[in-house]
Design an enzyme around this catalytic site. Structure first.
Site, PDB file in Angstrom:
ATOM      1  N   ASN A   9       0.780  -1.179   0.227  1.00 18.62           N
ATOM      2  CA  ASN A   9       0.055   0.020   0.053  1.00 18.62           C
ATOM      3  C   ASN A   9       1.085   1.281  -0.020  1.00 18.62           C
ATOM      4  O   ASN A   9       1.553   1.697   1.043  1.00 18.62           O
ATOM      5  CB  ASN A   9      -0.779   0.151   1.114  1.00 18.62           C
ATOM      6  CG  ASN A   9      -1.817   1.160   1.394  1.00 18.62           C
ATOM      7  OD1 ASN A   9      -1.935   1.975   0.438  1.00 18.62           O
ATOM      8  ND2 ASN A   9      -2.342   1.595   2.597  1.00 18.62           N
ATOM      9  N   TRP A  10       0.811   1.737  -1.204  1.00 17.86           N
ATOM     10  CA  TRP A  10       1.922   2.765  -1.267  1.00 17.86           C
ATOM     11  C   TRP A  10       1.364   4.256  -0.679  1.00 17.86           C
ATOM     12  O   TRP A  10       2.086   5.287  -0.522  1.00 17.86           O
ATOM     13  CB  TRP A  10       2.219   3.261  -2.708  1.00 17.86           C
ATOM     14  CG  TRP A  10       2.715   2.315  -3.407  1.00 17.86           C
ATOM     15  CD1 TRP A  10       3.296   1.037  -3.059  1.00 17.86           C
ATOM     16  CD2 TRP A  10       3.400   2.407  -4.780  1.00 17.86           C
ATOM     17  NE1 TRP A  10       3.836   0.427  -4.162  1.00 17.86           N
ATOM     18  CE2 TRP A  10       3.967   1.000  -5.075  1.00 17.86           C
ATOM     19  CE3 TRP A  10       3.342   3.164  -5.929  1.00 17.86           C
ATOM     20  CZ2 TRP A  10       4.524   0.706  -6.478  1.00 17.86           C
ATOM     21  CZ3 TRP A  10       3.611   2.901  -7.129  1.00 17.86           C
ATOM     22  CH2 TRP A  10       4.382   1.599  -7.484  1.00 17.86           C
ATOM     23  N   LYS A  11       0.003   4.378  -0.267  1.00 18.64           N
ATOM     24  CA  LYS A  11      -0.700   5.524   0.271  1.00 18.64           C
ATOM     25  C   LYS A  11      -0.492   6.663  -0.890  1.00 18.64           C
ATOM     26  O   LYS A  11      -0.339   6.745  -1.710  1.00 18.64           O
ATOM     27  CB  LYS A  11      -0.067   5.732   1.618  1.00 18.64           C
ATOM     28  CG  LYS A  11      -0.033   4.631   2.396  1.00 18.64           C
ATOM     29  CD  LYS A  11      -0.046   4.698   4.129  1.00 18.64           C
ATOM     30  CE  LYS A  11       0.234   3.396   4.843  1.00 18.64           C
ATOM     31  NZ  LYS A  11       0.099   3.506   6.301  1.00 18.64           N
ATOM     32  N   HIS A  96      -9.378   0.888   4.974  1.00 22.72           N
ATOM     33  CA  HIS A  96      -8.175   1.265   5.692  1.00 22.72           C
ATOM     34  C   HIS A  96      -8.265   2.192   6.908  1.00 22.72           C
ATOM     35  O   HIS A  96      -9.126   3.038   6.915  1.00 22.72           O
ATOM     36  CB  HIS A  96      -7.092   1.693   4.718  1.00 22.72           C
ATOM     37  CG  HIS A  96      -5.833   1.881   5.293  1.00 22.72           C
ATOM     38  ND1 HIS A  96      -5.493   2.786   6.051  1.00 22.72           N
ATOM     39  CD2 HIS A  96      -4.740   1.006   5.080  1.00 22.72           C
ATOM     40  CE1 HIS A  96      -3.945   2.458   6.502  1.00 22.72           C
ATOM     41  NE2 HIS A  96      -3.520   1.398   5.671  1.00 22.72           N
ATOM     42  N   GLU A  98      -6.724   4.585   7.948  1.00 23.98           N
ATOM     43  CA  GLU A  98      -6.681   5.998   7.679  1.00 23.98           C
ATOM     44  C   GLU A  98      -7.793   6.524   7.037  1.00 23.98           C
ATOM     45  O   GLU A  98      -8.377   7.600   7.342  1.00 23.98           O
ATOM     46  CB  GLU A  98      -5.599   6.137   6.718  1.00 23.98           C
ATOM     47  CG  GLU A  98      -4.029   6.105   7.723  1.00 23.98           C
ATOM     48  CD  GLU A  98      -3.102   5.443   6.829  1.00 23.98           C
ATOM     49  OE1 GLU A  98      -2.804   5.674   5.644  1.00 23.98           O
ATOM     50  OE2 GLU A  98      -1.903   4.867   7.290  1.00 23.98           O
ATOM     51  N   GLU A 168      -5.596  -5.279  10.549  1.00 23.63           N
ATOM     52  CA  GLU A 168      -4.380  -4.267  10.628  1.00 23.63           C
ATOM     53  C   GLU A 168      -4.711  -3.336  12.177  1.00 23.63           C
ATOM     54  O   GLU A 168      -5.219  -2.461  12.076  1.00 23.63           O
ATOM     55  CB  GLU A 168      -4.440  -3.184   9.625  1.00 23.63           C
ATOM     56  CG  GLU A 168      -4.084  -3.754   8.295  1.00 23.63           C
ATOM     57  CD  GLU A 168      -3.452  -2.709   7.339  1.00 23.63           C
ATOM     58  OE1 GLU A 168      -2.453  -2.888   6.674  1.00 23.63           O
ATOM     59  OE2 GLU A 168      -4.027  -1.643   6.953  1.00 23.63           O
ATOM     60  N   GLY A 174       2.448   2.256  10.914  1.00 23.64           N
ATOM     61  CA  GLY A 174       3.359   3.058  10.592  1.00 23.64           C
ATOM     62  C   GLY A 174       4.172   3.522  12.007  1.00 23.64           C
ATOM     63  O   GLY A 174       4.576   4.520  12.260  1.00 23.64           O
ATOM     64  N   SER A 214       3.575  -2.335  10.370  1.00 22.06           N
ATOM     65  CA  SER A 214       5.028  -2.590  10.619  1.00 22.06           C
ATOM     66  C   SER A 214       5.563  -3.643  10.191  1.00 22.06           C
ATOM     67  O   SER A 214       6.480  -4.125  10.882  1.00 22.06           O
ATOM     68  CB  SER A 214       5.174  -1.970  11.918  1.00 22.06           C
ATOM     69  OG  SER A 214       4.866  -0.619  12.104  1.00 22.06           O
ATOM     70  N   GLY A 235       2.715  -1.287   4.329  1.00 24.06           N
ATOM     71  CA  GLY A 235       2.820   0.353   3.944  1.00 24.06           C
ATOM     72  C   GLY A 235       4.232   0.409   3.924  1.00 24.06           C
ATOM     73  O   GLY A 235       4.834   0.523   2.663  1.00 24.06           O
ATOM     74  N   GLY A 236       4.998   1.175   4.762  1.00 22.48           N
ATOM     75  CA  GLY A 236       6.275   1.960   4.641  1.00 22.48           C
ATOM     76  C   GLY A 236       7.295   0.842   3.878  1.00 22.48           C
ATOM     77  O   GLY A 236       7.922   1.428   2.958  1.00 22.48           O
TER      78      GLY A 236
END
Ligand code: PEP
Length: 251
Positions: A9-11, A96, A98, A168, A174, A214, A235-236
């Site tokens: 997930n590049w956000k 998600h 967010e 998640e 994150g 993470s 993610g990251g």
């Protein structure tokens, strides 16, 4: 049997040129890795989707990060599930944390998004997970149980079977604070049991349940070795091709 999946997930990261380069790098690495034990998905921002699709081969699928809760019409700034289908995008992330927390997406909104995704032939990657206070107060089973029930349990078994679940925990996203393999497995087993109670053992056994929060190239192997963890939503660590591929090859 259910599929293993690692999805990045590049956000809201990467310019168009950077996104195309990352997709190319992931594609080359996936091709070079030979036979994989998981499917690979990348979820770039909307703007990048069609360009990323052009530079990825059959071993890398593309996902949107969101879709509208309405079919079409006067919804400025929104992108519909039908539009994604028309661009041959096979997956869409829905719910998600967010989106839930920053954009007020409720279970009811997410249920509509799931319906529209399925009507349009997209596979939803449906995210659920508790916040830190809910973990600390021991309410996390109730929270994830409610999220999956409210978001997806109105579906027929046939439609539910097309969905991928991503657990998640919000406190792990994150933050660098990954759930331990034991914590994640405990909730994944609960999710599978909840699905079995609604749709039966066969559907539950065939449902892919991803862990996100993470997850990285150092902890993926231990997480993916758990019996009810079928891969990750990353993610990251999905923003660096080399790290992402090391997660992909962690099975
Ligand atoms: C995510 O946002 O889906 C996620 C898992 O992020 P990170 O891996 O950066 O915690």
């Amino acid at each position: 049997m259910r599929k293993n999946i690692v999805a990045g997930n590049w956000k809201m990261n990467k310019s168009l040129a950077e996104g195309i380069q990352l997709a190319k790098d992931v594609n080359v690495a996936v091709e070079a890795a030979g036979a994989l034990k998981c499917d690979v998905v990348v979820a770039p921002p909307f703007l990048h989707l069609t360009e990323v699709s052009k530079v990825t081969g059959p071993k890398v699928s593309v996902s949107a990060q969101n879709c509208a809760a309405e079919a079409s019409g006067a919804y400025t700034g929104e992108v519909s599930a039908a539009m994604l289908q028309s661009a041959n995008i096979p997956y869409v992330i829905i719910g998600h944390s967010e989106r839930r927390s920053y954009y007020g997406e409720t279970d009811a909104i997410l249920a509509k998004k799931a319906d529209l995704a399925l009507i349009n032939g997209l596979k939803p990657i449906f995210c659920i997970g508790e916040e830190l206070s809910q973990r600390d107060s021991g309410k996390y089973f109730d929270v994830v149980g409610q999220q999956i029930e409210n978001g997806l349990f109105h579906l027929s078994a046939n439609d539910f079977a097309k969905a991928v679940i991503a657990y998640e925990p919000v406190w792990a996203i994150g933050t660098g604070r990954t759930a331990t393999a034991g914590q994640a497995q405990e909730v994944h087993a609960f999710i599978r049991k909840t699905i079995a109670a609604k749709y039966g053992e066969e559907v539950a056994g065939n449902t892919t349940i991803l862990y996100g929060g993470s997850c990285n190239e150092n902890n993926a192997r231990e997480l993916f070795a758990c019996p009810d963890i079928d891969g990750g939503l990353i993610g990251g660590a999905s923003l660096v091709a080399d790290k992402f591929i090391r997660i992909v090859t962690s099975f």
